[in-house]
Design an enzyme around this catalytic site. Structure first.
Site, PDB file in Angstrom:
ATOM      1  N   PRO A 271      23.056  48.069  26.195  1.00 44.68           N
ATOM      2  CA  PRO A 271      21.860  48.927  26.191  1.00 44.68           C
ATOM      3  C   PRO A 271      22.200  50.409  26.351  1.00 44.68           C
ATOM      4  CG  PRO A 271      21.590  47.078  27.722  1.00 44.68           C
ATOM      5  CD  PRO A 271      23.028  47.110  27.312  1.00 44.68           C
TER       6      PRO A 271
ATOM      7  N   GLU B 210      24.490  41.492  33.837  1.00 40.47           N
ATOM      8  CA  GLU B 210      24.081  42.890  34.042  1.00 40.47           C
ATOM      9  C   GLU B 210      24.962  43.856  33.259  1.00 40.47           C
ATOM     10  OE1 GLU B 210      21.145  43.831  35.568  1.00 40.47           O
ATOM     11  OE2 GLU B 210      21.083  41.676  35.221  1.00 40.47           O
TER      12      GLU B 210
ATOM     13  N   ARG C 170      25.781  43.653   4.197  1.00 42.08           N
ATOM     14  CA  ARG C 170      24.966  43.759   2.981  1.00 42.08           C
ATOM     15  C   ARG C 170      25.192  45.075   2.247  1.00 42.08           C
ATOM     16  NH1 ARG C 170      20.148  45.530   2.907  1.00 42.08           N
ATOM     17  NH2 ARG C 170      19.181  43.722   1.960  1.00 42.08           N
TER      18      ARG C 170
HETATM   19  C1  9D3 Z   1      17.783  44.212  34.691  1.00 39.31           C
HETATM   20  C2  9D3 Z   1      18.912  45.083  34.282  1.00 39.31           C
HETATM   21  N1  9D3 Z   1      18.768  45.602  32.946  1.00 39.31           N
HETATM   22  C3  9D3 Z   1      18.018  46.872  32.943  1.00 39.31           C
HETATM   23  C4  9D3 Z   1      17.072  46.993  31.817  1.00 39.31           C
HETATM   24  C5  9D3 Z   1      20.086  45.890  32.450  1.00 39.31           C
HETATM   25  C6  9D3 Z   1      20.480  45.074  31.295  1.00 39.31           C
HETATM   26  C7  9D3 Z   1      21.768  44.606  31.197  1.00 39.31           C
HETATM   27  C8  9D3 Z   1      22.152  43.828  30.127  1.00 39.31           C
HETATM   28  C9  9D3 Z   1      19.587  44.758  30.287  1.00 39.31           C
HETATM   29  C10 9D3 Z   1      19.979  43.988  29.213  1.00 39.31           C
HETATM   30  C11 9D3 Z   1      21.256  43.517  29.145  1.00 39.31           C
HETATM   31  C12 9D3 Z   1      21.681  42.695  27.986  1.00 39.31           C
HETATM   32  N2  9D3 Z   1      21.526  43.444  26.714  1.00 39.31           N
HETATM   33  C13 9D3 Z   1      22.536  43.679  25.907  1.00 39.31           C
HETATM   34  O1  9D3 Z   1      23.624  43.231  26.178  1.00 39.31           O
HETATM   35  C14 9D3 Z   1      22.329  44.468  24.717  1.00 39.31           C
HETATM   36  C15 9D3 Z   1      21.186  45.151  24.219  1.00 39.31           C
HETATM   37  C16 9D3 Z   1      19.847  45.274  24.707  1.00 39.31           C
HETATM   38  O2  9D3 Z   1      19.438  44.720  25.730  1.00 39.31           O
HETATM   39  N3  9D3 Z   1      18.983  46.041  23.979  1.00 39.31           N
HETATM   40  C17 9D3 Z   1      19.335  46.662  22.839  1.00 39.31           C
HETATM   41  N4  9D3 Z   1      20.556  46.588  22.351  1.00 39.31           N
HETATM   42  C18 9D3 Z   1      21.458  45.831  23.039  1.00 39.31           C
HETATM   43  S1  9D3 Z   1      23.056  45.631  22.596  1.00 39.31           S
HETATM   44  C19 9D3 Z   1      23.403  44.664  23.870  1.00 39.31           C
END
Ligand code: 9D3
Length: 239
Positions: free
Chosen positions: A88, A115, A153
């Site tokens: 994220p 996390e 693609r």
């Molecule tokens: C509750 C903690 N989260 C805060 C919002 C942190 C968090 C950690 C890991 C939230 C999501 C994730 C898992 N997401 C991904 O690994 C991820 C992701 C995403 O959640 N949104 C957009 N692109 C991506 S790329 C990898």
């Protein structure tokens, strides 16, 4: 193009990667996909891949050791290719990033879970970080498939000649207008006459106008970086 994916859930990839265009791309030798289970590279008895965060706070963190073990065993130490973490905190993926990736002969995708990953992975192994947008996913696997799909693609020969990637709406920078197929009337709802007229210049003009109007209506931000011609401005202003 060779893509090596490092993940705790390799089994989620084949149902999508082995369908449709991505399947054809692999059969044609355009895409060589390697799936690697990080858990296989954990050296302890129970193949543990996560642990509690230093400092507390709950949730779990992906351990550095199995990730380094997996990536360096498959790619060498240090890897000589881009190692991209899906997280994220990455830069937001778009058609430009997809196009840049599609020009690489070989890259690796590392899928985060829990996390997140131990920061030393980010500091000493990862070369780039990508997010697919501002919403919360469960892990990086879906994001990795989005990235692979969008990049593959764009490879010459990945799509049929008809649907060349150059024709994609995000390649033109505009949204696409409406599409219709048979029958000409469905529940009393008809197809615009111009599309059945056989006048290809007129059809192209109508489609351009529909694309411009739809973009202005739904995604005005996309028009900001567009060099609209006089003709485009006239089409936008007329009905
Ligand atoms: C509750 C903690 N989260 C805060 C919002 C942190 C968090 C950690 C890991 C939230 C999501 C994730 C898992 N997401 C991904 O690994 C991820 C992701 C995403 O959640 N949104 C957009 N692109 C991506 S790329 C990898």
């Amino acid at each position: 193009m060779r893509v090596d994916v490092f993940t705790l859930f390799p089994e989620v990839f084949p149902p999508y990667m082995d369908s449709s265009i991505l399947k054809r791309a692999q059969e044609a030798g355009l895409l060589d996909l390697g799936l690697h289970n990080i858990r296989d590279y954990a050296t302890d008895k129970h193949h543990v891949t996560d642990d509690e965060p230093y400092g507390g706070g709950g949730g779990m963190v992906m351990k550095a050791e199995p990730i380094f073990g997996a990536v360096e065993t498959v790619l060498g130490a240090p890897p000589q290719i881009p190692v991209i973490l899906l997280s994220p905190q990455g830069r937001v993926f778009d058609q430009r990033v997809a196009s840049d990736l599609s020009r690489l002969p070989h890259f690796a995708l590392l899928c985060g879970r829990y996390e997140g990953v131990d920061e030393r992975v980010r500091e000493h192994l990862v070369t780039d970080e990508i997010s697919i947008g501002d919403y919360v996913l469960t892990g990086g696997e879906l994001a990795a498939m989005v990235v692979i799909d969008a990049a593959v693609r764009l490879l010459p020969g990945a799509l049929g000649a008809e649907n060349g990637a150059a024709n994609d709406s995000h390649a033109s920078g505009l949204l696409e207008g409406p599409h219709y197929t048979r029958p000409p009337e469905f529940r009393g709802w008809t197809v615009p006459e111009v599309l059945k007229s056989g006048d290809h210049a007129k059809i192209a003009c109508w489609r351009r106008q529909q694309a411009l109007k739809r973009t202005a209506e739904r995604r005005p931000d996309l028009l900001d970086n567009q060099d609209l011609s006089e003709e485009d401005r006239r089409l936008l202003d007329s009905d």
